[in-house]
Design a protein around this motif. Structure first.
Motif, short mmCIF file in Angstrom:
data_model
loop_
_atom_site.label_atom_id
_atom_site.label_comp_id
_atom_site.label_asym_id
_atom_site.label_seq_id
_atom_site.Cartn_x
_atom_site.Cartn_y
_atom_site.Cartn_z
N LYS A 1 6.12 -6.38 -38.66
CA LYS A 1 5.28 -6.48 -37.49
C LYS A 1 5.78 -5.58 -36.13
O LYS A 1 7.09 -5.21 -36.03
CB LYS A 1 5.47 -7.97 -36.93
N SER A 2 4.80 -5.10 -35.61
CA SER A 2 5.11 -4.31 -34.30
C SER A 2 5.82 -5.10 -33.34
O SER A 2 5.59 -6.51 -33.48
CB SER A 2 3.85 -3.38 -33.77
N GLY A 3 6.22 -4.69 -32.40
CA GLY A 3 6.70 -5.44 -31.18
C GLY A 3 8.19 -5.16 -30.98
O GLY A 3 8.91 -4.86 -31.95
N LEU A 4 8.76 -5.31 -29.97
CA LEU A 4 10.12 -5.29 -29.66
C LEU A 4 10.70 -6.40 -29.66
O LEU A 4 10.09 -7.71 -29.43
CB LEU A 4 10.66 -4.67 -28.37
N PRO A 5 12.02 -6.85 -30.08
CA PRO A 5 12.68 -8.03 -30.28
C PRO A 5 12.72 -8.75 -28.76
O PRO A 5 12.81 -7.89 -27.61
CB PRO A 5 14.09 -7.72 -30.43
N PRO A 6 12.89 -9.79 -28.82
CA PRO A 6 12.83 -10.83 -27.44
C PRO A 6 13.91 -10.19 -26.31
O PRO A 6 13.70 -10.17 -25.27
CB PRO A 6 12.97 -12.11 -27.58
N GLU A 7 15.15 -10.00 -26.85
CA GLU A 7 16.25 -9.61 -26.10
C GLU A 7 16.05 -8.10 -25.66
O GLU A 7 16.70 -7.77 -24.57
CB GLU A 7 17.54 -9.65 -27.05
N GLN A 8 15.18 -7.59 -25.85
CA GLN A 8 15.17 -6.10 -25.46
C GLN A 8 13.73 -6.02 -24.26
O GLN A 8 13.53 -5.06 -23.67
CB GLN A 8 14.69 -4.96 -26.37
N VAL A 9 12.97 -7.24 -24.09
CA VAL A 9 11.89 -7.26 -23.22
C VAL A 9 12.30 -6.94 -21.92
O VAL A 9 11.50 -6.12 -20.96
CB VAL A 9 11.10 -8.62 -23.11
N GLU A 10 13.33 -7.61 -21.30
CA GLU A 10 13.64 -7.63 -19.86
C GLU A 10 14.07 -6.00 -19.50
O GLU A 10 13.51 -5.45 -18.30
CB GLU A 10 14.90 -8.17 -19.65
N ALA A 11 14.54 -5.19 -20.40
CA ALA A 11 14.99 -3.90 -20.07
C ALA A 11 13.75 -2.97 -20.14
O ALA A 11 13.75 -2.15 -19.00
CB ALA A 11 16.04 -3.18 -21.00
N LEU A 12 12.78 -3.11 -21.05
CA LEU A 12 11.73 -2.30 -21.15
C LEU A 12 10.87 -2.72 -19.97
O LEU A 12 10.30 -1.74 -19.22
CB LEU A 12 10.99 -2.66 -22.45
N ALA A 13 10.75 -3.97 -19.54
CA ALA A 13 9.93 -4.44 -18.48
C ALA A 13 10.45 -3.77 -17.05
O ALA A 13 9.64 -3.19 -16.28
CB ALA A 13 9.89 -5.92 -18.15
N GLN A 14 11.57 -3.78 -16.83
CA GLN A 14 12.31 -2.85 -15.61
C GLN A 14 11.68 -1.72 -15.54
O GLN A 14 11.49 -1.28 -14.43
CB GLN A 14 13.79 -3.18 -15.66
N HIS A 15 11.79 -0.71 -16.65
CA HIS A 15 11.48 0.46 -16.80
C HIS A 15 9.79 0.69 -16.43
O HIS A 15 9.47 1.52 -15.68
CB HIS A 15 11.80 1.25 -17.98
N ILE A 16 9.01 -0.15 -17.21
CA ILE A 16 7.52 -0.04 -17.03
C ILE A 16 7.09 -0.38 -15.58
O ILE A 16 6.17 0.27 -14.90
CB ILE A 16 6.74 -0.90 -18.10
N SER A 17 7.89 -1.49 -14.93
CA SER A 17 7.41 -1.73 -13.62
C SER A 17 7.57 -0.62 -12.54
O SER A 17 6.79 -0.83 -11.54
CB SER A 17 8.13 -2.98 -13.19
N GLN A 18 8.31 0.36 -13.15
CA GLN A 18 8.68 1.35 -11.99
C GLN A 18 7.59 2.66 -12.27
O GLN A 18 7.68 3.57 -11.42
CB GLN A 18 9.86 1.99 -12.07
N LEU A 19 6.89 2.54 -13.14
CA LEU A 19 6.00 3.61 -13.63
C LEU A 19 4.46 3.85 -12.92
O LEU A 19 3.92 2.63 -12.93
CB LEU A 19 5.64 3.86 -15.28
N PRO A 20 4.18 4.71 -12.40
CA PRO A 20 2.99 4.78 -11.33
C PRO A 20 1.85 4.74 -12.55
O PRO A 20 1.93 5.31 -13.75
CB PRO A 20 3.07 6.20 -10.89
N GLY A 21 0.79 4.16 -12.15
CA GLY A 21 -0.39 4.30 -12.83
C GLY A 21 -0.67 3.20 -13.92
O GLY A 21 -1.43 3.08 -14.71
N LEU A 22 0.72 2.31 -13.82
CA LEU A 22 0.61 1.24 -14.77
C LEU A 22 0.70 -0.04 -13.99
O LEU A 22 1.61 -0.15 -13.02
CB LEU A 22 1.81 1.29 -16.03
#
Length: 230
Positions: A136-157
């Motif tokens: 299955k695709s998708g990231l492990p639950p323990e990696q969600v917070e780090a990716l969310a932090q990066h994405i929340s700072q990206l313009p246009g998203l």
């Protein structure tokens, strides 16, 4: 085409019944009609019956439908729910309203850079592999917070929520455990990111259980459009 309308009504009734059992409002649960492999005419029939959100797995197929239906169905909201390859990111950034299958920072960065400035921010859900299956695709639950932090700072998203495809199992207790794990993760993330309001889980076979476990968006294809075309 009448069959699609009837099936839509049946799915809405299932959602309402499931919501009533767990004392939720059916208005808090959105229906995403999964139209992958189905012709534009089927999408148009569902649209005429009031459906506005549609999910697609395959980028080129979806882009063709989006172009074909743009004039007659201007307020459709298109969700990509399948894996996204880097070489297709521009097509998605320019055509879709949502991407529910983001599980890598590189993909998010490309979508951010390629989203046209005259369009609304692209809504993003992080795909979580809650069953831990290698297939299955998708990231492990323990990696969600780090990716969310990066994405929340990206313009246009705009980071809107989490999505998962649970294990294909007839063991309802096992499935419930996975869905509740995602709900608990979603609640923790939503406390940090108030714009996160979408928990995408549940499909044709398990939407009742998903609603009971807190889903806010169920992805239903077969129960609306019939078996997938080859």
């Amino acid at each position: 085409m009448n069959t699609i309308v009837e099936h839509l009504q049946q799915v809405h009734a299932r959602i309402a019944d499931a919501a009533a059992i767990c004392e939720r409002s059916p208005h808090d649960i959105q229906l995403l009609a999964v139209s992958k492999t189905k012709p534009a005419a089927d999408v148009q029939a569902a649209y005429a019956a009031g459906q506005r959100q549609f999910g697609e797995n395959y980028v080129q197929e979806a882009v063709d439908k989006i172009a074909a239906l743009k004039a007659d169905c201007p307020d459709i909201r298109w969700h990509l729910i399948g894996p996204l390859q880097s070489n297709k990111s521009r097509l998605v950034a320019e055509a879709f309203d949502w991407v529910q299958s983001v599980d890598r920072l590189r993909i998010a960065q490309r979508l951010s850079a390629q989203r046209p400035g005259n369009m609304r921010p692209l809504n993003i859900c992080l795909q979580v592999n809650i069953s831990g299956e290698d297939s299955k695709s998708g990231l492990p639950p323990e990696q969600v917070e780090a990716l969310a932090q990066h994405i929340s700072q990206l313009p246009g998203l705009c980071l809107r929520g989490l999505m998962a495809i649970p294990e294909a199992t007839d063991n309802s207790d096992r499935l419930k455990t996975q869905l509740l794990e995602l709900k608990h993760l979603f609640d923790r993330m939503a406390a940090k990111y108030p714009q996160m309001d979408t928990l995408s889980m549940g499909m044709s076979k398990d939407l009742e259980l998903a609603v009971a476990c807190g889903s806010t968006l169920v992805r239903v294809g077969t129960a609306i459009f019939g078996s997938r075309n080859p």
